[in-house]
Structure formats: C-alpha cells, structure tokens
Design an enzyme around this catalytic site. Structure first.
Site, mmCIF file in Angstrom:
data_model
loop_
_atom_site.group_PDB
_atom_site.id
_atom_site.type_symbol
_atom_site.label_atom_id
_atom_site.label_comp_id
_atom_site.label_asym_id
_atom_site.label_seq_id
_atom_site.Cartn_x
_atom_site.Cartn_y
_atom_site.Cartn_z
ATOM 1 N N ILE B 101 0.708 -1.302 0.014
ATOM 2 C CA ILE B 101 -0.010 0.126 -0.026
ATOM 3 C C ILE B 101 0.788 1.339 0.026
ATOM 4 O O ILE B 101 0.292 2.343 -0.484
ATOM 5 C CB ILE B 101 -1.063 0.162 1.295
ATOM 6 C CG1 ILE B 101 -1.883 1.196 1.015
ATOM 7 C CG2 ILE B 101 -0.270 -0.117 2.365
ATOM 8 C CD1 ILE B 101 -2.695 1.220 -0.085
ATOM 9 N N ASP B 183 -7.396 -2.432 5.223
ATOM 10 C CA ASP B 183 -7.649 -3.371 6.369
ATOM 11 C C ASP B 183 -6.079 -3.999 6.663
ATOM 12 O O ASP B 183 -5.434 -4.346 5.607
ATOM 13 C CB ASP B 183 -8.585 -4.438 6.265
ATOM 14 C CG ASP B 183 -8.210 -5.526 5.198
ATOM 15 O OD1 ASP B 183 -8.040 -4.967 3.936
ATOM 16 O OD2 ASP B 183 -7.768 -6.441 5.438
ATOM 17 N N GLY B 334 -5.775 -6.765 -0.015
ATOM 18 C CA GLY B 334 -6.247 -5.619 1.119
ATOM 19 C C GLY B 334 -5.590 -4.680 1.245
ATOM 20 O O GLY B 334 -4.635 -4.175 0.344
ATOM 21 N N GLU B 335 -5.191 -4.108 2.433
ATOM 22 C CA GLU B 335 -4.415 -2.824 2.982
ATOM 23 C C GLU B 335 -5.147 -1.802 2.346
ATOM 24 O O GLU B 335 -4.480 -0.487 2.492
ATOM 25 C CB GLU B 335 -3.066 -3.045 2.543
ATOM 26 C CG GLU B 335 -2.327 -4.283 3.086
ATOM 27 C CD GLU B 335 -0.808 -4.280 2.581
ATOM 28 O OE1 GLU B 335 -0.564 -3.734 1.677
ATOM 29 O OE2 GLU B 335 -0.052 -5.365 2.835
ATOM 30 N N GLY B 336 -6.254 -1.821 1.244
ATOM 31 C CA GLY B 336 -6.705 -0.590 0.678
ATOM 32 C C GLY B 336 -6.011 -0.640 -0.785
ATOM 33 O O GLY B 336 -6.225 0.428 -1.426
#
Lengths: 369, 369
Positions: B101, B183, B334-336
C-alpha cells in the site's frame, strides 16, 4: 513500399529479457505479501522488467501521449454520421487542451502531442492558448476509399510508419519513458476493422462495431464496407479472403489502413527499439499494433494493452496479440484515453518491485504451512 | 450497543444530490466526445457530482488511506497458515513504508495512516525511518472466537465504529478529500465472510474464499467456521439463519465482525457525513461498508468500489450494495491496495467534467445524423 526504410525501423528490435522477468518473479515471492496476491500487477511487473532488461524496472515518470490524426476516404460510404472536418477540429482541440485526453493526461502527468499524419482539411487555429503541441507531418490529405482502391500507396504507407517512428523518437530523446499512441480520425473504426479482419482472419461482421455509437442502419453500411474492402483486396491479389492473413504488414496497411495506424505502428517500433513500454489504447491503436507486430514480431513484448474497448475488433486484436488489458471501463473514445488511464497501474507494478520490503528486511513472519 | 453514540455518527447523513447528478449527465452531452463514449467514467462523474452536491465535482487531490488493523480469535480454528503476530508486524511495515500500500499510495499521492483498532500483540518498532503514521486506538486486543461466542461486546463494537469515524474526521480536518479505508488482520477474511453471509443471506460456502491463498484443507476449516458462526448466532437469537438479514448492523458487527470492520464502517459514515467519496477496497472493506449501509442506508451514495477482489464474498457484497467496481486486477491483498489504484480514475472522472471543452466552445461540429 521501400523495404530499406522499414528495415531501418525494425533493425535492432529484440525480444524482452527473460532473465529480468525471472528475477522479478523471484523477487515477488520475497516481498511482504501473500504469494500471488497482487494479481495482474505481478505479471505486469515481470513484463516491465523484461522490457527494461532489469529488475526492478524503472517507474515511468514521463509518459507521452501521441495522438496521430488522419482522415478516411471510406467516409463516403456513409459509415459515420460525423463530418470529416471534425478530425481537424479535434486536432485543434487537443492543442488547446479541451479534449478528454488532455484532462486524463493532466491527471497522470503525461505530455500530449498531436501529430497530423494525414488530416484532410486545414487544422483550425486553437481557440484557447495552446497546452498541447502539434507536429505537422502530413503524408497525404486523408486516405482513398478502401472499398474502391488501396487506401494509400506503398510509399505513403512506409512514410506514415516513419512519421510515427520519428515523432516517438523525438519524444524519447526529450526524456519520455513511456509511449501512448492514440488516434483521431473520423471513419477510422471502419478502416481499423478491415485491418483487424485481414490480419486476424476474422469475419468482418465479428470485428466491426458501433464506433462513436452508430445506428443499426449505419452499422450495416459499415459491415458492408469492410466486407467489400476485404473482397477487393482478396480479388486483387487472387487470394481467398482467409489467406490475407499471410500478407506482409506494410501491404495490409497500404491497402486497408489509415495514415494514423501506420504512424501508431511506427511509434510501437520506436518504443520496442528503445526498450520502452508502449501502452496501447483501443481498436485503432491495436490495429496499429497488429501492423507493427507483423513488421517485427518481437515488438509485442513491449506492448501493454491499456484497456478493453467496447469495439468488437479490439478484443479480436487483443486475442491475436496475446495481450490482457489492464482496465475495462467500457470506453470507446480513442485519443489514447483508455491507455492513459492505465499509466498509474504500470507505475504501481514497477514501484512495488523497487519499493516493497522483503519479509526478512521488514521482520515479518512468513506463513507456517 | 450505546445507540446514542451510533446516532451521533449517522446523524446528518443525507443521500447524494440528484440535481447535481442530472447536471453532470446534461454536461456530458455537451463535451467534445461522442455521447456515452467515456463509459464508466461518465457514470462515475455523475456520482461524484451527487456526492459533492455540485457539478463539476472537485478533483480529489488529497486522498487518505486508513489501514485499520485488528486480530481475530477465529484464528484458533485453523483458518489461516499465517501467525497472528503478522498483523502487528505489518502495522510496523506500513509505518516504515515497506508494504504494497505504501508503494501504491506513493504513485497516486495518497497519505497513509495505520490505525491500531484491535491488534492482539505489541506493534514492533518500525525498522526503517517512519514514512506512514500510526494512530493507536486499540479497543481490545483482538476479537474473541466468533465460532464460540460473540466476537466482541456491543460496547466494543460501537467503540470500533467510533475509532474509524474519529480517525477519518481527523484526516478530513487536515484536508483529505477522499477516504480509502483499508485493512490488515490475519484471519479477517473468515470474519468478513461471516459478516457478508449474515447481512446478504448468502450461504457460507458461496462467500468464503481462499484469502491469502489457502489450501483445500484450510478452506474446508474456514467454511466450517463461518457456518458454525452463523449457526451459533441464529441459535442464540432463536432465528433461522436466513432471518439474520434483519438484524441491525451493530449487532452483526459485534457477533461476527472484527474491530477493523467496525472502524471501516465508521470511516464510511464520516465520509458520507462530510459528503466526501469513500473508495472501498476488497472483502474486508466491503464488509465494513455493509455494516455502514445497515446503520445509514444513504451512505451507499458516497461509496465507490475500487476493484473487484477475487475473494468470493467481495462480489456478493458488491452486488448487495449495488456497486460496480472500477478495476479488476485479480488482487487479493487488502490494505486498501485495489482502492488506491482506482484514485486516478476518480480524478479523471471529475477532471473531465471540469476541464473538457464543449462542442460550441471548441468549434467542433456535432454529428449530423
């Protein structure tokens, strides 16, 4: 066609570096993320490494959009409701900064250059202060009607390739590190559909779409024009239509193409020669890519498909080139818009390889199973 | 649950402005391009106009990624091969700037903040000089095992929503104009699958995916855990499983959720309240979005789905929310990350409405048919 001229463009184009791609794949497994979790970005990172010949590959910082503009004699078949002068008017709009590609290029930090390789009418004075540049390199004022005769002479076809090659070389010399060949040309989805049909061997109706959003009636005229053009070429060469797939790229370009498709092919060759990625846009850009691939098959290694255009022929061309597009935003505008939107994804694919920490470096535990 | 607290978060959230959206649609028809040729960008431009309450909408210039991190008691069911301490280690990696990210946020110019809303172990000292920020707001040290008991208390659920709301409000006060809730949490695809199953009414097996890339054996344990959790909740409420769709959002969150999903819901509510777009990422982000939509249905008007995760439950959540994702890059990190990659597309959708010339202004002829 002057084979010597084309030879100069394709000389020195070599395939992507498989060792650099393998190094990228190996590095992906060490980075702090589950294996394979970055999906298409991982494959793209490997391809960018192969193009650059090193891993990590450079993050493209100076993308250049080259909008190649040309007109089309096939317009007289009634294949578009737009008048031909819109091509020249839009060239002025690109220079003034008022077109969609200008807004998108601004978002991703790309340079915009319009290249008049074959516009039929005078380019009006831009109405706003110029934001984009114009390269005037008109090979001829629009093509002939490909339903009746070859769209251009072999020499003009070679020269259109040269215009794209030289324009790209100029921008690369200025520091561009990513090429985005776009297009403008009223009638050019008809010509591109004919090119795609001839090179891929697909049926005209399966590669001819609605372009700017034409009616059923106009679409029927368009399919008829593409079919007639394919039949004319097959008959002039005394070949069955299915055997047109064996014709050299420069011959198909001269017979069925447009000056902007020739220039796009030249731009692709210039990128491949300098080992710089070339982001292709929709149908017209892909048609130029098909011609380039026919002239120098290794240049496919330097192509990235920016998006999946809704134009039918675009998907046929993507399949033929073996390219999986980055975006699918249901665009059908051209100008390089869909390709330009994919620039940040390319940057991310490269940046992940150079900037992410490994599990060891970051002190992150690996999975235990 | 303290209803007064949640009421404060949802108060004042109103639907998008239909008049601004209509103005955007009208403007699209005047711009120098064939009608509809910008595909999904046109619909997105209308939605951004509705969110901002004006056309053209502002071009997001300061996106903020909030990575909400929490741990999951369900890990003891053997649903992941990754140890729980990876959550804390990755939080340190976000702060050090070594995660995926961080690389992607750098490409699009987004700020990155990690928010510890429920990590179970101590966050290690980052090994590199800090690039990201850490907000420490731990509500509890990971959830309980939702197969055996509620994941958290009603009060903890409300507080997790509050952490996300306050973190987002802080960033909005600093000038953020686009929120990207991401997340981190080993085990959180199991919890999210349970949330999605309960809210959408889908069968556990149809919304439970391979997360980080688990084996068939681990997947079977994961489906069994989600099924058991749904059955436990249904039985404790004396309801058939299909009737869980009627439970309030805060109840489902407390029973089956995670602290990061609560915080994501709070972040969505904060964006909606301030009429700022919220770019959702994959399964966990969408699970938080489902909770937010249950708390305040109008907040769906402020959500944009950044990408289509390969996680099964993500598509179920997208369908339930009525969102069409911008990208499909087969990501599952994930992580955005997927949402962050969509930022330039949002910017383009807004910039096209503000920067493109009209046919009249540019002196471009319209189609004649």
């Amino acid at each position: 066609v002057s084979p010597e001229v084309l030879e100069e463009f394709v000389a020195g184009i070599s395939p992507g570096d498989a060792a650099a791609a393998a190094a990228a794949d190996k590095r992906q497994a060490l980075l702090t993320k589950p294996a394979g979790s970055l999906g298409d970005l991982e494959a793209l990172g490997s391809r960018l490494s192969a193009m650059a010949g090193r891993c990590p590959p450079p993050v493209p910082s100076r993308p250049a959009v080259l909008i190649f503009a040309g007109d089309h004699g096939v317009l007289s078949e009634g294949v578009s409701p737009w008048p031909a002068e819109v091509t020249a008017q839009m060239v002025a709009n690109f220079v003034a900064g008022g077109a969609a590609i200008n807004a998108i290029a601004g978002v991703v930090g790309a340079d915009v250059v319009a290249v008049d390789v074959g516009v039929a009418t005078a380019v009006p004075q831009p109405r706003r202060q110029a934001k984009g540049r114009l390269f005037s390199a008109r090979v001829r004022a629009g093509t002939a009607n490909l339903v009746r005769e070859p769209a251009m002479s072999p020499d003009e076809a070679s020269r259109s390739v040269g215009v794209g090659f030289e324009a790209a070389a100029t921008l690369l010399d200025e520091g561009a590190d990513l090429l985005i060949p776009g297009d403008m040309g009223i009638g050019n989805t008809t010509s591109s559909a004919a090119l795609v049909a001839a090179i891929t061997g697909r049926q005209p109706a399966s590669v001819t779409g609605r372009g700017t959003g034409i009616s059923d009636e106009v679409l029927a005229l368009k399919v008829a024009a593409v079919t007639a053009a394919i039949d004319r070429l097959a008959s002039s060469r005394q070949l069955p239509a299915a055997a047109l797939t064996d014709l050299p790229g420069e011959v198909v370009l001269a017979e069925l193409g447009g000056l902007e498709m020739g220039a796009i092919a030249g731009c692709v060759l210039a990128g491949a020669k300098r080992r710089v990625p070339v982001l292709l846009d929709g149908l017209i850009s892909l048609a130029g890519g098909l011609v380039a691939a026919r002239l120098a098959p290794a240049c496919v290694d330097y192509m990235v498909a920016g998006h999946r255009s809704v134009e039918l022929g675009a998907t046929a061309a993507l399949d033929h080139l073996g390219l999986h597009p980055v975006l699918d935003l249901r665009l059908r505008l051209g100008e390089g818009t869909g390709a330009c939107l994919a620039v940040p994804v390319l940057r991310a694919a490269a940046a992940l390889l150079s900037e992410m920490a490994t599990f060891d470096d970051a002190g992150v535990s690996s999975e235990t199973a």
